[in-house]
Each structure stands twice: as structure tokens, then as C-alpha cells.
Motif scaffolding. Structure first.
Motif, PDB file in Angstrom:
ATOM      1  N   GLY A 170       2.413   3.010  33.399  1.00 53.56           N
ATOM      2  CA  GLY A 170       2.503   1.855  32.522  1.00 53.56           C
ATOM      3  C   GLY A 170       1.845   2.129  31.189  1.00 53.56           C
ATOM      4  O   GLY A 170       0.992   3.008  31.060  1.00 53.56           O
ATOM      5  N   ASP A 171       2.230   1.352  30.184  1.00 59.08           N
ATOM      6  CA  ASP A 171       1.638   1.553  28.857  1.00 59.08           C
ATOM      7  C   ASP A 171       0.140   1.321  28.880  1.00 59.08           C
ATOM      8  O   ASP A 171      -0.628   2.021  28.207  1.00 59.08           O
ATOM      9  N   GLY A 172      -0.327   0.357  29.690  1.00 52.29           N
ATOM     10  CA  GLY A 172      -1.770   0.121  29.777  1.00 52.29           C
ATOM     11  C   GLY A 172      -2.521   1.320  30.304  1.00 52.29           C
ATOM     12  O   GLY A 172      -3.624   1.633  29.851  1.00 52.29           O
ATOM     13  N   SER A 173      -1.927   2.041  31.244  1.00 52.51           N
ATOM     14  CA  SER A 173      -2.580   3.198  31.844  1.00 52.51           C
ATOM     15  C   SER A 173      -2.682   4.377  30.889  1.00 52.51           C
ATOM     16  O   SER A 173      -3.459   5.301  31.119  1.00 52.51           O
ATOM     17  N   LEU A 174      -1.896   4.365  29.823  1.00 53.60           N
ATOM     18  CA  LEU A 174      -1.944   5.467  28.861  1.00 53.60           C
ATOM     19  C   LEU A 174      -3.267   5.518  28.102  1.00 53.60           C
ATOM     20  O   LEU A 174      -3.592   6.528  27.482  1.00 53.60           O
ATOM     21  N   SER A 175      -4.051   4.434  28.168  1.00 50.72           N
ATOM     22  CA  SER A 175      -5.336   4.446  27.466  1.00 50.72           C
ATOM     23  C   SER A 175      -6.390   5.254  28.204  1.00 50.72           C
ATOM     24  O   SER A 175      -7.437   5.582  27.644  1.00 50.72           O
ATOM     25  N   GLY A 176      -6.140   5.586  29.471  1.00 52.34           N
ATOM     26  CA  GLY A 176      -7.099   6.370  30.246  1.00 52.34           C
ATOM     27  C   GLY A 176      -7.060   7.836  29.865  1.00 52.34           C
ATOM     28  O   GLY A 176      -5.987   8.416  29.643  1.00 52.34           O
ATOM     29  N   GLY A 177      -8.220   8.464  29.798  1.00 53.19           N
ATOM     30  CA  GLY A 177      -8.307   9.854  29.357  1.00 53.19           C
ATOM     31  C   GLY A 177      -7.484  10.820  30.184  1.00 53.19           C
ATOM     32  O   GLY A 177      -6.900  11.769  29.652  1.00 53.19           O
ATOM     33  N   GLU A 178      -7.405  10.590  31.491  1.00 53.30           N
ATOM     34  CA  GLU A 178      -6.662  11.520  32.337  1.00 53.30           C
ATOM     35  C   GLU A 178      -5.175  11.508  32.005  1.00 53.30           C
ATOM     36  O   GLU A 178      -4.481  12.512  32.178  1.00 53.30           O
ATOM     37  N   ALA A 179      -4.674  10.364  31.516  1.00 55.27           N
ATOM     38  CA  ALA A 179      -3.262  10.304  31.126  1.00 55.27           C
ATOM     39  C   ALA A 179      -2.985  11.264  29.973  1.00 55.27           C
ATOM     40  O   ALA A 179      -1.975  11.969  29.954  1.00 55.27           O
ATOM     41  N   TYR A 180      -3.891  11.310  28.992  1.00 52.49           N
ATOM     42  CA  TYR A 180      -3.737  12.237  27.868  1.00 52.49           C
ATOM     43  C   TYR A 180      -3.798  13.684  28.363  1.00 52.49           C
ATOM     44  O   TYR A 180      -3.021  14.536  27.922  1.00 52.49           O
ATOM     45  N   GLU A 181      -4.717  13.952  29.258  1.00 58.11           N
ATOM     46  CA  GLU A 181      -4.847  15.301  29.794  1.00 58.11           C
ATOM     47  C   GLU A 181      -3.566  15.715  30.526  1.00 58.11           C
ATOM     48  O   GLU A 181      -3.106  16.864  30.415  1.00 58.11           O
ATOM     49  N   GLY A 182      -2.992  14.781  31.267  1.00 58.08           N
ATOM     50  CA  GLY A 182      -1.763  15.071  31.988  1.00 58.08           C
ATOM     51  C   GLY A 182      -0.590  15.317  31.065  1.00 58.08           C
ATOM     52  O   GLY A 182       0.193  16.254  31.265  1.00 58.08           O
ATOM     53  N   VAL A 183      -0.444  14.467  30.049  1.00 59.38           N
ATOM     54  CA  VAL A 183       0.638  14.647  29.072  1.00 59.38           C
ATOM     55  C   VAL A 183       0.508  16.004  28.397  1.00 59.38           C
ATOM     56  O   VAL A 183       1.491  16.735  28.211  1.00 59.38           O
ATOM     57  N   ASN A 184      -0.699  16.354  28.025  1.00 57.73           N
ATOM     58  CA  ASN A 184      -0.949  17.632  27.353  1.00 57.73           C
ATOM     59  C   ASN A 184      -0.544  18.806  28.246  1.00 57.73           C
ATOM     60  O   ASN A 184       0.100  19.762  27.796  1.00 57.73           O
ATOM     61  N   ASN A 185      -0.890  18.727  29.514  1.00 60.21           N
ATOM     62  CA  ASN A 185      -0.554  19.805  30.445  1.00 60.21           C
ATOM     63  C   ASN A 185       0.938  19.847  30.749  1.00 60.21           C
ATOM     64  O   ASN A 185       1.527  20.927  30.883  1.00 60.21           O
ATOM     65  N   ALA A 186       1.559  18.670  30.857  1.00 62.35           N
ATOM     66  CA  ALA A 186       3.002  18.615  31.130  1.00 62.35           C
ATOM     67  C   ALA A 186       3.785  19.304  30.019  1.00 62.35           C
ATOM     68  O   ALA A 186       4.736  20.057  30.278  1.00 62.35           O
ATOM     69  N   ALA A 187       3.379  19.064  28.772  1.00 63.71           N
ATOM     70  CA  ALA A 187       4.057  19.690  27.641  1.00 63.71           C
ATOM     71  C   ALA A 187       3.883  21.200  27.659  1.00 63.71           C
ATOM     72  O   ALA A 187       4.815  21.963  27.391  1.00 63.71           O
ATOM     73  N   GLU A 188       2.688  21.644  27.998  1.00 63.38           N
ATOM     74  CA  GLU A 188       2.383  23.075  28.030  1.00 63.38           C
ATOM     75  C   GLU A 188       3.161  23.781  29.146  1.00 63.38           C
ATOM     76  O   GLU A 188       3.627  24.914  28.974  1.00 63.38           O
ATOM     77  N   ALA A 189       3.322  23.104  30.291  1.00 74.14           N
ATOM     78  CA  ALA A 189       3.994  23.733  31.424  1.00 74.14           C
ATOM     79  C   ALA A 189       5.444  24.060  31.105  1.00 74.14           C
ATOM     80  O   ALA A 189       5.991  25.058  31.586  1.00 74.14           O
TER      81      ALA A 189
END
Length: 586
Positions: free
Chosen positions: A143-162
């Protein structure tokens, strides 16, 4: 009914779009019936009906793996994956949890109840898939609300790198539990306003492909975009605009109030459970803090997306103005923010549920306690009588917090003590202070608390006796009173009763004095025994002749337990404890 014929996602693939529209209507009606009778997460599930139907129409679960963030919006997914009877049949309502659960179905991959985790978990599934040279889709729903959590950013960053198959579905209803806060949400609004065409695109900037669905309740649009991204060989975001609470007028209008709820009258929205005008600590705390804000402009209330834990309903948030801060779903940031405010002369009070405070251990230790900044943390639902889902247990705070140096963790037994502790915590400048907000309702002693809390770790003897001493912490103080009363009336034993108030330290002088006339010391704590309060007492008495019995909850992962049964299982009734005491004394 179409729903009655859906036993697996394979059955959905046979339906036409019009039939799936009818199915979606049926699902929404079944949800409303169960939610009105049983309670649960209302807005999140009503808002994701069509999205879930389209998802299972296009993808091949469980070969294609779907991970729901928080998973409090997975009710529809459960209905479509063989668990519909738990929603249709009232006698089976409790056969499934409110969150995804691998023990229930092969279509669930994790027990999930905390937020911002789905992308990271999905990255792990995708990595294992790639290592095995398999070709299934991995889908993270967040959800958009969950995107404010730090782990969401870490996951997005890793997904792009993979750089491999990873489909991130952003379910954007322009809400967290309350309204969203943070710079990211300006970009999400811009993307919604431009039908996903804005040149400023957070997801593209992170290296992800991007698709936008304007109407997240239009099955045609959803099926089209899911078919586009199915079997993709690179990471992609599908940004879908939905309406939280879709189909229930009350929930669509008051999204915050209807995020989660107790049973309600379907026709009027009126709750079937009334507090009867009883006081609660959230409401009392909000009134207290607003009054303090008027006296001192440096007082600030902090929340991490759960403002009502502090009693800050929308009207009070408006009244507080800049003295109220919602950081979104970002508990780690909230603790560090509080430390920074305190370091610069402010008076921060952070209100948080115990289960979510577990996410902040590093910030509590590193950012707050090493720097010894005088922030105040109000820990809510830290009790056997708090939330009881395995993902939301609040029983682990004592072991976690009370063993961090510099932290002063307090356990009030009544309203008078709670506000005395809060008042002291906000005014003192020597320590980080946490207060375990009572979870047993507002109990008034009728006696003003004049304790000088700056004299750390001084326990209060509330009844003097001999042979047996009962040290009853916080919410279990009243249980300690019952034990002492029962010992006196039924066994002629006049026991000493002690209210320790401090979780983080022991009163060595008092404990030494008990050695003279006491053979047995009992400790009671509303939390896990291992690493808890009672063990500190037992360790202190180790070299002496005084025996110690520690009462609390056995260390285990509990799920949807009945408090009364759990108390009895852990011998936490006055009858059982008196029986143990008499046995030892004999």
C-alpha cells in the motif's frame, strides 16, 4: 452465487469479465456481513476486491508467488484460495487469521503483520527462484502508506538492482491508517493527477519500469496491465489507484475510522460495542498533552501512523498544529526524531504500540540511549490483554527495553501513577523515559502519587507482612493484591505487597531488608519471563536463602489466544499461585 463455486484460483480463470464483476460484488457483500458481525480490517479489504480477483485471473498462484504487505488486506485472497467458508459460514469465522499464514494454505508464503516488508520478502523469493533457474512470477503488493517505511525503500532499491522478474503492485488509496505524511506522497499525487505521465516519477528514478491504472476497480484495466507485466524479465511497478473502503459509504467517507473496527450495525455503521462513556488512556493522554502544549511550545507529540494511540483524532491534530508530528509508518525514524528533538531542547512524547516498537531496537539503543536524550516513549498494548495475533504480540517489550543502559522504563498501576510518571518524564532532563501504558482500563486509586521518580529504582511497599513478599509489576499489581488477600483470608498468611514501579532496575536496599523476615518472594509481570523483570529479582537473591517464584508468560509465539486461558496455562490465577506458595512454605 459464483463465490460458492470458487475453490481455487483455477476456477476464476474460467470466468468472463462480467462474471468476475458479479463475483466481486458477491465478495464485497460477504466481506461486509463477516466484518459487521466479527470485526476486522474493513477499509483495506473492501478496497482491494477487484485487484485481487484480477490478480488470480491472470497469474498462477501458488506457482506465481504473491506477497501481501502487512497482509491485513488478504481476506479476498483467502476467499479465492480455498478458505471461503471462513467468510461465508459464521461458525467458521475464526478458522483463519486476519493475516497471511502458510499453515492455512500453500498460497500464503509468510506470516506477515508488520508493514513495509513485502518487497524485501519478495526479493528473497525471486533470488531463490533465479538460483534454481525457475521462471515463475514474484509479486509484492504494498500500500502507499507502507511505502513510508524504511524497509520498503531498501526493498525497492534491491529489486531494481537485481534486474529480474519482480512485479511490485502499489495499491494507492491515498491513505495510510490515517492520512499519509512525507515527500513521497506529493509525487504519488502528481502521478495520480497526470494518469502516471508525470516526468517526476519516484519509481522510474529508482530504476523500475512503470505502469499506471487509473481505476483500480475496473477489471478490464487491471487484467490488461497484469497480462502486460506477466512473465516480465525485469522489475516493474504497477501503480493502481483504488478507494479504501470501496462499497461501504461510511468507510469511503471516514477512511481512518474504518481502517479496522469492531462489529457494527451494517445499516447505520453504529458500533455494536459501546465503551459506555468509560475513560481510556488514549483520550486522557491527548487532553493532557494538548494542555502541556499550550503551556510549553517545545512539547511535541509524535506518532508513526497510529495517531489515535495518543488520542489524537483529526480535530486534536488540527488543534496541536506543528506540535503534532506523524512520521508515517516509520517507527525507526520516530525514535531517532524524538532523540534529536530532545537533544535540541524540545520535549518529545512518542506514542506507539508495543508490537511496532520491536522495529526500533537499534534506534532505542544507538540513537536514543547511548546519547541519553530525555525523550518520552508511551508503550501501548504491552500486555497479555493487548493484541493477540502472532504478528502483533506486545509481550516482548520488557526483555527488549529494560536491558538497554540509560533507559528508565516505568510501569504504573493506576491513573494517578501514570500521569505522575508522564509529568516527571517530560520535565526531567537526565534520562530517556518509557512508560508502559496500563492495558486493563483506567483504574483510579484515589491517592495522589507524590513519588520522586528521579530517585531511581525505589519500590513502594503498599502492605507490610512477613514470610511471603509479592512484587507485582504494572498491570499485574491488582492480581498481586488478590494473591495477598487470598493468602490472608484462607491461609492466615499476612504477606508483604510491593509495587516496584521501575522495570529497569532493582531496589537492592528493599530486597536486602526482605531477607530478615521473608522466606519466599513472588514476582508478577505481564510479559515474557525470559529476560524479564522477575529474573533480575531471582538473580539478586541467588546467593541467599530466599526462594523466588517468577510468574509471567512462557516464551513462545502465540496466535489468537484467549487471555483467560493463557493466564491459567501459565499459573497466573490467584488460586494457582496461592497453591504454589503454600506448597513451598510447607
Amino acid at each position: 452465487m459464483y463465490l460458492e463455486k470458487i475453490n481455487s484460483p483455477e476456477d476464476i480463470k474460467k470466468l468472463s469479465v462480467n462474471e468476475m464483476k458479479d463475483l466481486s460484488s458477491e465478495i464485497r457483500q460477504v466481506l461486509l456481513k463477516k466484518l459487521s458481525e466479527h470485526g476486522g480490517h474493513i477499509g483495506p479489504n473492501l478496497g482491494i476486491v477487484e485487484l485481487t480477483v484480477a490478480l488470480h485471473h491472470v497469474f498462477n498462484s501458488p506457482k506465481d508467488k504473491i506477497v501481501y504487505d502487512v497482509s491485513h488486506q488478504s481476506y479476498v485472497h483467502k476467499m479465492l484460495t480455498g478458505r471461503k467458508e471462513a467468510f461465508i459460514n459464521s461458525e467458521k469465522y475464526d478458522e483463519v487469521s486476519g493475516y497471511s499464514n502458510p499453515e492455512e494454505s500453500k498460497h500464503d508464503f509468510f506470516n506477515i503483520g508488520h508493514t513495509s516488508t513485502s518487497i524485501s520478502l519478495a526479493c528473497g523469493l525471486a533470488k531463490a527462484r533465479d538460483l534454481k533457474d525457475e521462471k515463475d512470477n514474484v509479486i509484492a503488493i504494498i500500500g502507499d502508506g507502507s511505502l513510508s517505511g524504511g524497509e520498503a525503500y531498501e526493498g525497492v532499491n534491491n529489486a531494481a538492482e537485481a534486474g529480474t522478474n519482480m512485479i511490485i503492485i502499489v495499491n494507492d488509496n491515498d491513505m495510510s491508517i490515517a492520512e499519509n505524511y512525507g515527500g513521497l506522497y506529493k509525487n504519488l499525487k502528481e502521478l495520480r493527477d497526470t494518469d502516471g505521465q508525470s516526468q517526476c516519477n519516484f519509481f522510474k528514478a529508482m530504476g523500475l519500469d512503470y505502469h499506471y491504472v487509473k481505476d483500480g476497480h475496473d477489471l478490464n484495466q487491471l487484467i490488461e496491465v497484469f497480462n502486460k507485466v506477466k512473465d516480465t524479465e525485469h522489475p516493474v511497478v504497477v501503480h493502481i489507484h483504488t478507494i479504501k473502503g470501496k462499497g461501504l459509504a461510511f468507510a469511503e467517507k471516514n477512511k481512518e475510522q474504518w481502517h479496522w473496527g469492531m462489529p457494527f450495525v451494517l445499516e447505520t455503521g453504529e458500533s455494536k460495542f459501546s465503551m459506555g462513556g468509560a475513560e481510556d488512556y488514549s483520550n486522557l493522554t491527548a487532553k493532557y498533552l494538548l494542555n502541556m502544549m499550550k503551556q510549553d511550545p517545545t512539547v511535541v507529540a509524535i506518532t508513526s501512523a497510529t495517531p489515535t494511540v495518543l488520542g489524537f483524532v483529526p480535530e486534536r491534530r488540527k488543534e496541536a498544529g506543528k506540535q503534532f508530528v506523524d512520521v508515517g509508518i516509520a517507527e525507526e525514524h520516530a525514535v531517532a526524531l524524538a532523540s534529536g528533538i530532545a537533544a535540541n531542547g524540545g520535549k518529545p512524547v512518542y506514542g506507539v504500540y508495543s508490537t511496532f516498537l520491536q522495529r526500533t531496537y537499534d534506534q532505542l539503543s544507538q540513537d536514543l540511549c547511548i546519547n541519553n536524550n530525555p525523550a518520552v516513549i508511551l508503550v501501548n498494548a504491552a500486555s497479555v490483554y493487548g493484541m493477540n495475533d502472532v504478528t502483533h504480540l506486545g509481550l516482548y517489550d520488557i526483555g527488549m527495553m529494560s536491558n538497554i543502559p540509560n533507559m528508565v522504563y516505568l510501569a504504573p498501576t493506576c491513573k494517578e501513577e501514570y500521569f505522575a510518571m508522564l509529568n516527571w518524564g517530560m520535565k526531567q532532563q537526565a534520562h530517556p523515559v518509557a512508560i508502559r501504558v496500563p492495558a486493563m482500563g483506567v483504574i483510579e486509586s484515589g491517592i495522589e502519587d507524590t513519588t520522586d521518580y528521579s530517585k531511581l529504582n525505589k519500590y513502594q511497599v503498599t502492605k507490610t507482612g512477613k514470610d511471603v513478599a509479592v512484587i507485582a509489576l504494572g498491570d499485574f499489581y491488582q492480581l498481586g493484591q488478590d494473591v495477598v488477600t487470598k493468602l490472608s483470608k484462607e491461609n492466615g498468611i499476612e504477606a508483604t505487597l510491593i509495587n516496584p514501579k521501575y522495570i529497569t532496575g532493582i531496589d537492592e536496599e528493599l530486597l536486602d531488608s526482605l531477607k530478615k523476615e521473608h522466606k519466599l518472594v513472588i514476582t508478577l509481570e505481564d510479559g515474557i519471563l525470559d529476560g524479564g523483570f522477575g529474573e533480575k529479582i531471582a538473580r539478586y537473591y541467588g546467593p541467599s536463602d530466599v526462594k523466588v517464584l517468577n510468574y509471567g508468560i512462557k516464551k513462545e509465539l502465540l496466535d489468537r489466544y484467549v487471555p483467560k486461558e493463557l493466564m491459567k496455562k501459565n499459573r497466573l490465577t490467584d488460586e494457582q499461585m496461592v497453591e504454589d506458595i503454600i506448597s513451598i512454605l510447607k
